[in-house]
Design a protein around this motif. Structure first.
Motif, PDB file in Angstrom:
ATOM      1  N   GLN A   1       0.830  -1.202   0.000  1.00 21.89           N
ATOM      2  CA  GLN A   1       0.000   0.000   0.000  1.00 21.89           C
ATOM      3  C   GLN A   1       0.870   1.260   0.000  1.00 21.89           C
ATOM      4  O   GLN A   1       0.401   2.329  -0.361  1.00 21.89           O
ATOM      5  CB  GLN A   1      -0.912  -0.001   1.234  1.00 21.89           C
ATOM      6  N   GLY A   2       2.102   1.135   0.457  1.00 25.24           N
ATOM      7  CA  GLY A   2       3.063   2.232   0.450  1.00 25.24           C
ATOM      8  C   GLY A   2       4.289   1.840  -0.338  1.00 25.24           C
ATOM      9  O   GLY A   2       4.706   0.669  -0.318  1.00 25.24           O
ATOM     10  N   ALA A   3       4.906   2.820  -1.035  1.00 25.90           N
ATOM     11  CA  ALA A   3       6.037   2.500  -1.920  1.00 25.90           C
ATOM     12  C   ALA A   3       7.383   2.654  -1.249  1.00 25.90           C
ATOM     13  O   ALA A   3       8.358   2.019  -1.664  1.00 25.90           O
ATOM     14  CB  ALA A   3       5.977   3.393  -3.156  1.00 25.90           C
ATOM     15  N   MET A   4       7.468   3.515  -0.228  1.00 24.19           N
ATOM     16  CA  MET A   4       8.750   3.742   0.455  1.00 24.19           C
ATOM     17  C   MET A   4       8.518   3.710   1.954  1.00 24.19           C
ATOM     18  O   MET A   4       7.466   4.127   2.447  1.00 24.19           O
ATOM     19  CB  MET A   4       9.356   5.089   0.044  1.00 24.19           C
ATOM     20  N   LEU A   5       9.514   3.227   2.667  1.00 23.69           N
ATOM     21  CA  LEU A   5       9.442   3.114   4.121  1.00 23.69           C
ATOM     22  C   LEU A   5      10.746   3.633   4.704  1.00 23.69           C
ATOM     23  O   LEU A   5      11.828   3.126   4.377  1.00 23.69           O
ATOM     24  CB  LEU A   5       9.236   1.641   4.517  1.00 23.69           C
ATOM     25  N   TRP A   6      10.649   4.651   5.571  1.00 24.56           N
ATOM     26  CA  TRP A   6      11.869   5.193   6.208  1.00 24.56           C
ATOM     27  C   TRP A   6      12.035   4.510   7.552  1.00 24.56           C
ATOM     28  O   TRP A   6      11.226   4.711   8.468  1.00 24.56           O
ATOM     29  CB  TRP A   6      11.743   6.702   6.388  1.00 24.56           C
ATOM     30  N   ASP A   7      13.078   3.705   7.652  1.00 24.75           N
ATOM     31  CA  ASP A   7      13.311   2.980   8.893  1.00 24.75           C
ATOM     32  C   ASP A   7      14.806   2.678   9.010  1.00 24.75           C
ATOM     33  O   ASP A   7      15.598   3.090   8.168  1.00 24.75           O
ATOM     34  CB  ASP A   7      12.473   1.693   8.941  1.00 24.75           C
ATOM     35  N   ALA A   8      15.168   1.935  10.039  1.00 20.64           N
ATOM     36  CA  ALA A   8      16.580   1.654  10.305  1.00 20.64           C
ATOM     37  C   ALA A   8      16.945   0.238   9.852  1.00 20.64           C
ATOM     38  O   ALA A   8      16.085  -0.573   9.507  1.00 20.64           O
ATOM     39  CB  ALA A   8      16.876   1.832  11.787  1.00 20.64           C
ATOM     40  N   SER A   9      18.247  -0.055   9.895  1.00 22.37           N
ATOM     41  CA  SER A   9      18.748  -1.322   9.342  1.00 22.37           C
ATOM     42  C   SER A   9      18.110  -2.571   9.950  1.00 22.37           C
ATOM     43  O   SER A   9      18.011  -3.583   9.237  1.00 22.37           O
ATOM     44  CB  SER A   9      20.275  -1.382   9.493  1.00 22.37           C
ATOM     45  N   PRO A  10      17.674  -2.592  11.222  1.00 19.45           N
ATOM     46  CA  PRO A  10      17.015  -3.815  11.720  1.00 19.45           C
ATOM     47  C   PRO A  10      15.780  -4.218  10.913  1.00 19.45           C
ATOM     48  O   PRO A  10      15.354  -5.367  10.977  1.00 19.45           O
ATOM     49  CB  PRO A  10      16.634  -3.436  13.164  1.00 19.45           C
ATOM     50  N   MET A  11      15.235  -3.289  10.138  1.00 21.57           N
ATOM     51  CA  MET A  11      14.087  -3.634   9.308  1.00 21.57           C
ATOM     52  C   MET A  11      14.456  -4.683   8.255  1.00 21.57           C
ATOM     53  O   MET A  11      13.579  -5.413   7.757  1.00 21.57           O
ATOM     54  CB  MET A  11      13.539  -2.366   8.636  1.00 21.57           C
ATOM     55  N   VAL A  12      15.742  -4.786   7.925  1.00 22.39           N
ATOM     56  CA  VAL A  12      16.177  -5.814   6.978  1.00 22.39           C
ATOM     57  C   VAL A  12      15.825  -7.198   7.514  1.00 22.39           C
ATOM     58  O   VAL A  12      15.364  -8.068   6.775  1.00 22.39           O
ATOM     59  CB  VAL A  12      17.704  -5.706   6.730  1.00 22.39           C
ATOM     60  N   TYR A  13      16.080  -7.388   8.804  1.00 13.04           N
ATOM     61  CA  TYR A  13      15.768  -8.680   9.433  1.00 13.04           C
ATOM     62  C   TYR A  13      14.280  -8.984   9.329  1.00 13.04           C
ATOM     63  O   TYR A  13      13.869 -10.101   9.016  1.00 13.04           O
ATOM     64  CB  TYR A  13      16.212  -8.633  10.898  1.00 13.04           C
ATOM     65  N   ARG A  14      13.473  -7.969   9.566  1.00 15.38           N
ATOM     66  CA  ARG A  14      12.028  -8.177   9.568  1.00 15.38           C
ATOM     67  C   ARG A  14      11.511  -8.438   8.154  1.00 15.38           C
ATOM     68  O   ARG A  14      10.677  -9.314   7.934  1.00 15.38           O
ATOM     69  CB  ARG A  14      11.348  -6.944  10.174  1.00 15.38           C
ATOM     70  N   LEU A  15      12.009  -7.684   7.189  1.00 15.13           N
ATOM     71  CA  LEU A  15      11.579  -7.882   5.803  1.00 15.13           C
ATOM     72  C   LEU A  15      12.035  -9.253   5.299  1.00 15.13           C
ATOM     73  O   LEU A  15      11.298  -9.951   4.598  1.00 15.13           O
ATOM     74  CB  LEU A  15      12.147  -6.786   4.907  1.00 15.13           C
ATOM     75  N   ASN A  16      13.262  -9.615   5.658  1.00 19.19           N
ATOM     76  CA  ASN A  16      13.823 -10.886   5.199  1.00 19.19           C
ATOM     77  C   ASN A  16      13.042 -12.080   5.734  1.00 19.19           C
ATOM     78  O   ASN A  16      12.958 -13.124   5.074  1.00 19.19           O
ATOM     79  CB  ASN A  16      15.287 -10.975   5.641  1.00 19.19           C
ATOM     80  N   GLY A  17      12.444 -11.923   6.915  1.00 29.31           N
ATOM     81  CA  GLY A  17      11.752 -13.049   7.526  1.00 29.31           C
ATOM     82  C   GLY A  17      10.250 -13.022   7.396  1.00 29.31           C
ATOM     83  O   GLY A  17       9.573 -13.936   7.886  1.00 29.31           O
ATOM     84  N   ASP A  18       9.701 -11.977   6.760  1.00 30.03           N
ATOM     85  CA  ASP A  18       8.245 -11.881   6.681  1.00 30.03           C
ATOM     86  C   ASP A  18       7.701 -12.815   5.594  1.00 30.03           C
ATOM     87  O   ASP A  18       8.097 -12.714   4.419  1.00 30.03           O
ATOM     88  CB  ASP A  18       7.828 -10.439   6.377  1.00 30.03           C
TER      89      ASP A  18
END
Length: 513
Positions: A310-327
């Motif tokens: 629903q959103g094209a860009m997300l401003w967040d920090a590097s730990p979000m990589v872990y969350r995206l990788n495991g979702d």
């Protein structure tokens, strides 16, 4: 403070415990043979994201790297037990009450800017003397065998965490940085490329919005924290040579021109950060104009909006990589870029220099006053020696690799330990200069609460610009007066430098009237 044991026993045990364990190559081999059943020293350790047997961010399997390192350390030191604990270190009330009562965990993971607020109270142990000596767990010839400091990969960032009193209270174990996560599928479908300037960034947001999607997902706290600091740096960077009043030889290499709370307070007395300061007013107008591209509810759970496209860009920090990788719901390709610079064509106060780092040090370990409660004196405390030894053991490359790289979230700060490839975009961002100041770490809780609440109201049209600026002016003035009173700061110390820089400021435009 001596507790429950006689001085004779303490001194006797301290003599044994502090006895040199030999050279670096055989230091760990000289471990005590004391029975593991007797552990007079307990080190409570709040490790943050590396908490054993937890699933970071509720993703993946429970982690256990740090547990294995602690077990190995306990085998080396049978008199010591490592006890892991959760601690709400982000809450100021917790830190103040626990540290004042000498009840805080012996090792905490706290942003060092929070530590700086309290260094005059003796709640934290300076680490300089230990960092300047060898790490006994490192073999001769390896980084760290001469000086523990040499083990840290990001030297400038790590040393830049020295407190304003010149002492180092922080061991920077890893690195964190923000980035813009973007949906490559959406970008390709709309014919977009990664923006390199702010106007390109705005055009991309416009095109995404026209396609019926949310251009930019961001939390309200992130806007007050990272957004405020980045735009402040963009608009004040050009005049920094005329207002930077204190050069810290220890921190200057990384924190070039960083404005500490005492400098902010002095500048405020000269009209900066008031309604008479056009740059300060312009910051909030800029953020307000940007707001129209954010999700409607800034308190919403932005991660799901990104994963569900629903959103094209997300401003967040590097730990979000872990969350995206495991979702399990991820169904698109994503990438990372950093916010582009703001040119003068967008704002008359911007000079187009690259956006700066607002993260840097990630997990920051501090040793608290609880670590010396066996003797009450850092010079004789065996417990403190154990806490130092544990941190030194933790920074052995193989141990750091086991702990940090188990979680795909942060970049190891130890020489010889490479980050996971997915985190390399953040390594590149970290090569930039550090921000000019960190507003949410400059003053106190009251300042932060008023700032965030009123900024939310202003950005969401709950309050007009005039009233908002009155609040901000009053908030900065009150916070400045408070920090000066509480810390006993003599602002007159800046007057000579202020006069010395007058010729430089004379050539600058639109300074406070």
């Amino acid at each position: 403070m001596l507790r429950n044991l006689s001085l004779v026993l303490i001194l006797g045990f301290a003599t044994w415990a502090l006895w040199p364990r030999g050279e670096a190559s055989d230091g760990v081999e000289g471990a005590s043979q004391q029975s593991s059943a007797s552990r007079p020293y307990t080190l409570r350790f709040a490790p943050g994201i590396y908490m054993p047997d937890r699933r970071p961010m509720d993703v993946g399997k429970p982690i256990e790297g740090l547990k294995h390192v602690a077990e190995e350390f306990e085998r080396l030191y049978p008199d010591t037990r490592i006890e892991f604990t959760e601690a709400p270190v982000g809450q100021r009330e917790y830190l103040v009450t626990q540290l004042a009562a000498e009840q805080a965990p012996e090792i905490l993971n706290v942003n060092v800017e929070d530590v700086w607020q309290d260094v005059q109270k003796g709640w934290y142990i300076p680490l300089d003397r230990y960092l300047e000596r060898p790490n006994p767990f490192i073999p001769k010839g390896e980084p760290g065998s001469v000086q523990w400091w040499d083990q840290f990969k990001y030297q400038a960032i790590s040393r830049g965490k020295a407190a304003p009193d010149g002492k180092m209270y922080c061991l920077t174990y890893d690195m964190i940085e923000t980035g813009v996560f973007y949906n490559k599928n959406i970008f390709r479908r709309l014919g977009l490329s990664v923006p390199t300037t702010w106007p390109e960034f705005v055009r991309a947001e416009e095109k995404i919005k026209a396609a019926g999607l949310i251009p930019f997902l961001v939390g309200s706290t992130s806007v007050a924290d990272w957004g405020m600091d980045l735009v402040f740096d963009q608009f004040y960077g050009e005049i920094l040579p005329g207002i930077d009043l204190a050069k810290d030889p220890v921190r200057e290499e990384y924190m070039k021109g960083y404005l500490d709370w005492d400098e902010l307070a002095f500048l405020n007395s000269k009209g900066f950060f008031t309604r008479r300061d056009p740059r300060y007013v312009e910051i909030f107008r800029f953020l307000k104009n940007w707001r129209k591209y954010f999700q409607k509810n800034m308190a919403s759970e932005i991660f799901r909006l990104f994963v569900t496209q629903q959103g094209a860009m997300l401003w967040d920090a590097s730990p979000m990589v872990y969350r995206l990788n495991g979702d399990p719901d991820m169904a698109f390709e994503w990438g990372v870029f950093y916010l582009p610079p703001i040119p003068r064509s967008t704002s008359r106060f911007a000079d187009g220099h690259p956006m700066v780092v607002v993260g840097g040090a990630g997990t920051q370990f501090e040793i608290t006053n609880s670590a010396i409660n066996d003797t009450g004196d850092a010079a004789t405390s065996v417990k403190l020696q154990r806490a130092i030894a544990f941190l030194q053991f933790l920074t052995v490359p193989k141990n750091t690799d086991l702990v940090v790289n188990e979680v795909l979230a942060l970049l190891p700060n130890i020489v010889g330990v490479e980050p996971r490839p997915e985190l390399m975009p953040f390594h590149e961002i970290l090569q930039r200069n550090y921000t000019t100041t960190k507003w949410l770490y400059a003053f106190d809780l009251r300042f932060n609460e008023i700032f965030r609440r009123m900024l939310d109201l202003y950005l969401d049209d709950g309050i007009g610009e005039d009233e908002f600026m009155k609040w901000m002016e009053s908030n900065v003035r009150t916070a400045s007066e408070t920090v000066v009173r509480r810390k006993g700061i003599d602002l007159s110390k800046f007057e000579p430098k202020w006069r010395e820089l007058a010729p430089i400021r004379a050539g600058m435009r639109e300074l406070p009237r």
